[in-house]
Design an enzyme around this catalytic site. Sequence first.
Site, PDB file in Angstrom:
ATOM      1  N   VAL A  67      42.549  24.717  33.072  1.00 20.95           N
ATOM      2  CA  VAL A  67      43.318  24.747  31.828  1.00 20.95           C
ATOM      3  C   VAL A  67      43.030  26.036  31.074  1.00 20.95           C
ATOM      4  CG1 VAL A  67      43.627  23.610  29.587  1.00 20.95           C
ATOM      5  CG2 VAL A  67      43.354  22.241  31.659  1.00 20.95           C
ATOM      6  N   CYS A  68      44.089  26.631  30.546  1.00 22.12           N
ATOM      7  CA  CYS A  68      43.973  27.866  29.777  1.00 22.12           C
ATOM      8  C   CYS A  68      44.515  27.621  28.366  1.00 22.12           C
ATOM      9  CB  CYS A  68      44.739  28.984  30.465  1.00 22.12           C
ATOM     10  SG  CYS A  68      44.623  30.571  29.608  1.00 22.12           S
ATOM     11  N   ILE A  69      43.608  27.262  27.458  1.00 23.26           N
ATOM     12  CA  ILE A  69      43.971  27.127  26.048  1.00 23.26           C
ATOM     13  C   ILE A  69      42.931  27.868  25.224  1.00 23.26           C
ATOM     14  CG2 ILE A  69      45.319  24.995  26.182  1.00 23.26           C
ATOM     15  CD1 ILE A  69      42.835  23.434  25.342  1.00 23.26           C
TER      16      ILE A  69
END
Length: 157
Positions: free
Chosen positions: A79-81
């Site tokens: 996940v890329c947040i």
Amino acid sequence: MPTTSILTKSPVEGFSAGLVDDNNIFEWEIVIMGPQETLYEGGFYKATMTFPVDYPLMPPKLKFVTDMYHPNVYPTGEVCISILHPPGEDKYGYEQASERWTPVHTVETILISVISMLSSPNDESPANIEAAKEWRENYPSFKKKVQRIARRSAEDF
């Protein structure tokens, strides 16, 4: 150290979290239920959250084990947040330091952010360029792929 006691005392709707192995507090298994009224609705998405030894100074990593097709999830499942990016200034100038990791974040705030991400992708800085492009340029095809994954994840759960 990460702790499951807060989640046990006041569970939050939309996900479950717990240790993979009682002898390793740094590795958690997560199940995120696809948010209602989104393309991901009806799906059960398994993930792992891995905490670094210098937690809470540095963020954990969250990686989907279940297939996930989303502009903000790398093809590997990671996940890329913003809140999972290391603290401090962004060397590319895209994010403000206040949007990045701070030790006040918890498993709960991370998972709420992931549920929000599923509800509204950020295609300005995609981790999965193919998914972001398809979301923008061929939404019906994107929708079909995501709903197929949601159905499969529910069957496999």
